[in-house]
Each structure stands twice: as structure tokens, then as C-alpha cells.
Design a protein around this motif. Structure first.
Motif, PDB file in Angstrom:
ATOM      1  N   HIS A   1       0.816  -1.232   0.000  1.00 54.78           N
ATOM      2  CA  HIS A   1       0.000   0.000   0.000  1.00 54.78           C
ATOM      3  C   HIS A   1       0.844   1.274   0.000  1.00 54.78           C
ATOM      4  O   HIS A   1       0.317   2.352   0.230  1.00 54.78           O
TER       5      HIS A   1
ATOM      6  N   ARG B   1     -11.613 -13.762   6.816  1.00 47.57           N
ATOM      7  CA  ARG B   1     -12.062 -12.543   6.121  1.00 47.57           C
ATOM      8  C   ARG B   1     -13.572 -12.335   6.349  1.00 47.57           C
ATOM      9  O   ARG B   1     -14.023 -11.211   6.538  1.00 47.57           O
TER      10      ARG B   1
ATOM     11  N   HIS C   1      -6.599  -7.155  11.196  1.00 48.73           N
ATOM     12  CA  HIS C   1      -6.045  -7.510   9.886  1.00 48.73           C
ATOM     13  C   HIS C   1      -6.188  -9.013   9.702  1.00 48.73           C
ATOM     14  O   HIS C   1      -6.021  -9.774  10.653  1.00 48.73           O
TER      15      HIS C   1
ATOM     16  N   ASP D   1      -5.054 -12.151   2.909  1.00 42.12           N
ATOM     17  CA  ASP D   1      -6.043 -12.244   1.833  1.00 42.12           C
ATOM     18  C   ASP D   1      -5.838 -13.423   0.885  1.00 42.12           C
ATOM     19  O   ASP D   1      -6.659 -13.635  -0.007  1.00 42.12           O
TER      20      ASP D   1
HETATM   21 MG    MG Z   1      -5.547  -6.355   3.057  1.00 39.42          MG
END
Ligand code: MG
Ligand code: DAT
Length: 140
Positions: free
Chosen positions: A54, A87, A117, A120
Motif C-alpha cells: 500500500h 475474512r 487484519h 487475503d
Molecule cells: Mg488487506
């Protein structure tokens, strides 16, 4: 589906509000097993490495500052389909869009201060686990 491991962080907004146990209750209630866990203060270097994907985003500086602002709890979670399952249990990145009963709907403050967090994908889970845990710290 196979038994998987995923990497979790209980973020500063949650540790600061004494929500580690509340988050862990949701995790365990969803059938995920906490097979490694430690409370740490992340260094700036660790946070920048962890969120390197990011680094071009406008919120990167704010995200790193947030992640080092208070202690975090890093964890390895194990279970059936654990990456996708966690998730789901976390809920959407923006708590305004998260489903009822998810960690983020119940506890997150904003899209930035969103309590948890979770990895993914299998590749990122392996990299993230290895950044924070030695093999002998994970007891399945
Ligand atoms: Mg992420
Ligand atoms: P997730 O944590 O759901 O995997 P992500 O990988 O897209 O979400 O982003 C990583 C973190 O960056 C996210 O948990 C909070 C922060 N973030 C994402 N989008 C943001 C935004 N628009 N404003 C502020 N922080 C943001």
C-alpha cells in the motif's frame, strides 16, 4: 477444503480499548483456533514492510503511524478454509459496510481504525506469518 493457517493482527484501536478478549471470542466462536499469539509494539520498519503493498496509497503514512501507536496482538489462526473464513469473520474493510456479527461491525471505529487484519491469500498468509513468528512458536 483443507486446513489452513492465516495471519491476524488485533490492531491498536482494539488493544487500546481492551477488546483483545472480545475479538478472540468472535474468532474462537467462528471455529478458528488461535495457534500462536503475542502482544508486541510494532516498529516503524516492521509496519512499513508489512503494508509495503500500500506504499503508494494516500493513507499509507497514516496507516503506519496508526499501527505503531499502541501495542498490537499478532496471531496465527488455524482451521478449515481459515483464510477466507477469517475474512468473513472480520467483515468489510469499512465497518459501515460490514455485516452484523462481524468483528469490524461490532468493534471497528472507521475504515482506518478497523480493529483487525487478516491475510487475503495463501501466499500472503505464509509471508505474513513468517514476518512475525518462528516455526516453533506456532503450536497447532
Ligand atoms: Mg488487506
Ligand atoms: P483489509 O485490511 O480489509 O485487507 P486493505 O488491505 O485494502 O484492507 O487495506 C489495508 C488497511 O489500510 C485497512 O485495513 C485500513 C487501511 N485503509 C484501507 N483503505 C483505506 C482508506 N480509504 N482510508 C484510510 N485507511 C484505509
Amino acid at each position: 477444503m483443507a486446513i489452513e493457517r492465516t495471519f491476524s493482527i488485533i490492531k491498536p484501536d482494539a488493544t487500546k480499548r481492551n477488546l483483545t478478549g472480545a475479538v478472540n471470542a468472535i474468532i474462537e466462536g467462528a471455529g478458528l483456533r488461535i495457534v500462536a499469539q503475542k502482544r508486541i509494539r510494532m516498529t516503524r520498519e516492521q509496519a512499513e514492510t508489512f503494508y509495503a503493498v500500500h506504499k503508494e496509497r494516500p493513507f499509507f503514512g497514516e496507516l503506519v503511524d496508526f499501527m505503531i501507536s499502541e501495542p498490537v496482538v499478532v496471531q496465527v489462526l488455524q482451521g478449515e478454509n481459515a483464510i477466507a473464513r477469517y475474512r468473513e469473520v472480520m467483515g468489510a474493510t469499512n465497518p459501515a459496510n460490514a455485516a452484523p456479527g462481524t468483528i469490524r461491525k461490532e468493534h471497528a471505529l472507521s475504515v482506518g481504525e478497523n480493529s483487525v487484519h487478516g491475510s487475503d491469500a495463501p501466499e500472503t498468509a505464509a509471508i505474513e506469518i513468517a514476518q512475525f513468528f518462528a516455526g516453533n512458536e506456532i503450536v497447532g
